[in-house]
Write a protein that holds these residues in place. Structure first.
Motif, short mmCIF file in Angstrom:
data_model
loop_
_atom_site.label_atom_id
_atom_site.label_comp_id
_atom_site.label_asym_id
_atom_site.label_seq_id
_atom_site.Cartn_x
_atom_site.Cartn_y
_atom_site.Cartn_z
N LEU A 107 9.13 -0.70 12.06
CA LEU A 107 9.02 -0.21 10.68
C LEU A 107 9.67 0.18 9.87
CD1 LEU A 107 5.27 1.33 11.55
CD2 LEU A 107 5.81 -1.26 11.30
N ALA A 108 10.61 0.87 10.62
CA ALA A 108 11.99 1.41 9.90
C ALA A 108 12.95 0.60 9.00
CB ALA A 108 12.82 2.62 10.78
N ALA A 109 12.91 -0.58 9.91
CA ALA A 109 13.77 -1.78 9.41
C ALA A 109 13.29 -2.38 8.02
CB ALA A 109 13.79 -2.76 10.30
N TRP A 110 12.11 -2.05 7.82
CA TRP A 110 11.23 -2.67 6.43
C TRP A 110 11.26 -1.73 5.33
CZ3 TRP A 110 7.23 -4.45 10.34
CH2 TRP A 110 7.63 -5.27 11.11
N VAL A 111 11.82 -0.50 5.52
CA VAL A 111 11.44 0.50 4.32
C VAL A 111 12.19 0.31 2.95
CG1 VAL A 111 10.99 2.51 5.93
CG2 VAL A 111 13.30 1.94 5.04
N LYS A 112 11.29 0.67 2.03
CA LYS A 112 11.97 0.79 0.81
C LYS A 112 11.26 1.86 -0.16
CE LYS A 112 8.71 -2.73 -0.51
NZ LYS A 112 8.26 -3.84 -1.09
N PRO A 113 11.76 2.28 -1.48
CA PRO A 113 11.22 3.28 -2.04
C PRO A 113 9.57 3.24 -2.13
CG PRO A 113 13.21 2.73 -3.03
CD PRO A 113 12.95 1.58 -2.01
N GLY A 114 8.61 4.09 -1.89
CA GLY A 114 7.38 3.99 -2.37
C GLY A 114 6.72 3.60 -1.13
N VAL A 115 7.30 3.50 0.02
CA VAL A 115 6.64 2.93 1.31
C VAL A 115 5.85 4.29 1.79
CG1 VAL A 115 6.87 2.58 3.70
CG2 VAL A 115 7.67 0.96 2.02
N ILE A 116 4.66 3.78 2.28
CA ILE A 116 3.70 5.12 2.75
C ILE A 116 3.23 4.81 4.22
CG2 ILE A 116 1.54 6.66 2.21
CD1 ILE A 116 3.44 6.70 -0.18
N LEU A 117 3.42 5.55 5.05
CA LEU A 117 2.95 5.58 6.21
C LEU A 117 2.15 6.64 6.78
CD1 LEU A 117 5.78 4.80 8.78
CD2 LEU A 117 4.60 2.95 7.09
N ALA A 118 0.61 6.35 6.83
CA ALA A 118 -0.55 7.22 6.81
C ALA A 118 -0.83 7.30 8.21
CB ALA A 118 -1.63 6.74 6.02
N LEU A 119 -0.53 8.52 8.97
CA LEU A 119 -0.62 8.70 10.32
C LEU A 119 -1.81 9.33 10.55
CD1 LEU A 119 2.17 7.55 10.74
CD2 LEU A 119 2.74 9.13 12.14
N ASP A 120 -2.86 8.96 11.66
CA ASP A 120 -3.88 9.85 12.11
C ASP A 120 -3.83 9.66 13.69
OD1 ASP A 120 -5.61 10.92 10.30
OD2 ASP A 120 -5.18 9.20 9.20
N GLY A 121 -4.67 10.65 14.39
CA GLY A 121 -4.81 10.70 15.84
C GLY A 121 -4.81 12.22 16.21
N ASP A 122 -5.51 12.31 17.28
CA ASP A 122 -5.58 13.76 17.77
C ASP A 122 -4.69 14.74 18.10
OD1 ASP A 122 -8.36 13.16 17.93
OD2 ASP A 122 -8.35 12.51 20.17
N LEU A 123 -4.70 15.76 18.12
CA LEU A 123 -3.62 16.79 18.77
C LEU A 123 -2.64 16.25 19.52
CD1 LEU A 123 -5.45 19.99 18.49
CD2 LEU A 123 -3.78 19.44 16.95
N GLY A 124 -1.44 16.24 19.50
CA GLY A 124 -0.53 15.66 20.65
C GLY A 124 -0.71 14.21 20.81
N ALA A 125 -1.20 13.35 19.84
CA ALA A 125 -1.24 11.99 19.99
C ALA A 125 0.15 11.33 20.03
CB ALA A 125 -1.94 11.46 19.22
N GLY A 126 0.94 11.92 18.90
CA GLY A 126 2.29 11.45 18.98
C GLY A 126 2.65 11.22 17.53
N LYS A 127 2.27 11.94 16.44
CA LYS A 127 2.30 11.54 15.09
C LYS A 127 3.70 12.10 14.71
CE LYS A 127 -1.35 13.94 13.92
NZ LYS A 127 -2.02 14.14 15.31
N THR A 128 4.14 13.27 15.27
CA THR A 128 5.34 13.90 14.99
C THR A 128 6.33 13.11 15.75
OG1 THR A 128 4.65 16.11 14.47
CG2 THR A 128 6.87 16.04 15.08
N ARG A 129 6.14 13.03 17.06
CA ARG A 129 7.06 12.05 17.76
C ARG A 129 7.52 10.74 17.06
NH1 ARG A 129 10.87 11.02 19.25
NH2 ARG A 129 12.02 10.56 20.99
N PHE A 130 6.44 10.00 16.72
CA PHE A 130 6.67 8.80 16.05
C PHE A 130 7.41 9.05 14.73
CE2 PHE A 130 5.66 5.82 12.28
CZ PHE A 130 5.91 4.70 12.87
N SER A 131 7.21 10.15 14.04
CA SER A 131 8.17 10.53 12.82
C SER A 131 9.48 10.68 12.92
CB SER A 131 7.51 11.71 12.07
OG SER A 131 5.82 11.51 11.83
N GLN A 132 9.76 11.27 14.01
CA GLN A 132 11.10 11.85 14.50
C GLN A 132 11.74 10.38 14.83
OE1 GLN A 132 9.78 14.07 17.70
NE2 GLN A 132 10.28 16.15 16.67
#
Ligand SMILES: Nc1ncnc2c1ncn2[C@@H]1O[C@H](COP(=O)(O)OP(=O)(O)OP(=O)(O)O)[C@@H](O)[C@H]1O
Ligand SMILES: [Mg+2]
Length: 162
Positions: free
Chosen positions: A25-50
């Motif tokens: 996904l990072a290969a396609w970014v441009k200004p204004g791109v929004i990634l909206a993450l959901d999932g339980d505690l510990g699902a991996g939202k922060t890991r994905f963001s890192q």
């Protein structure tokens, strides 16, 4: 015109598979791109963001913005705005001026995005991370808007080709 919605499923058997989706996904970014993450505690939202931050060239440590709500980083090509809205109140949301980030020069990831659905831009890529087991995750990708619909088609193709 009706908003176009498209979906893809990314099966992650290992943490590395989640990182691979972030890099894709990072290969396609441009200004204004929004990634909206959901999932339980510990699902991996922060890991994905890192992994995503690293892929767009953010140097240094990206940690969870749970208590600060939003953190800004410099990527190689554009800024990265990392939000965790789990504890965001309506007053704070007004103060922060979220639209300045969403429609700014950078790319935004929102953890717990569904909590502020009405504040998000209409066009966005939603990722729902489902915790299946130790490292196993099922990541449901929903693209809202024509731009993101094409991302979903590519995610489906890449996922199937692995
Ligand atoms: N396939 C995987 N994808 C993502 N993380 C994984 C995977 N397998 C194991 N992990 C581990 O799961 C943990 C996910 O924690 P993380 O902080 O990213 O979750 P989170 O969804 O941001 O939680 P919170 O709701 O508390 O912010 C990390 O320790 C990570 O190393
Ligand atoms: Mg988190």
């Amino acid at each position: 015109m009706e908003q176009q919605i498209n979906q893809a499923i990314w099966m992650a058997n290992t943490e590395q598979d989640t990182i691979a989706l972030a890099e894709l996904l990072a290969a396609w970014v441009k200004p204004g791109v929004i990634l909206a993450l959901d999932g339980d505690l510990g699902a991996g939202k922060t890991r994905f963001s890192q992994a995503f931050a690293k892929a767009i060239g953010v140097k240094g440590i990206v940690n969870s913005p749970t208590f600060t709500i939003i953190k800004e980083y410099e990527g190689e090509r554009l800024p990265f705005y990392h939000m965790d809205v789990y504890r965001l109140s309506q007053d704070e949301a007004d103060e922060l001026g979220l639209d300045d980030y969403f429609f700014g020069d950078g790319v935004t990831i929102v953890e717990w995005a569904s909590l502020i659905k009405e504040l998000l831009p209409a066009e966005r890529l939603e990722l729902y991370i489902e915790h299946l087991g130790d490292e196993a995750r099922r990541i449901q990708v929903t693209g809202i808007g024509e731009g993101y619909a094409s991302w979903c088609r590519a995610v489906n193709e890449m996922g199937a080709g692995r």
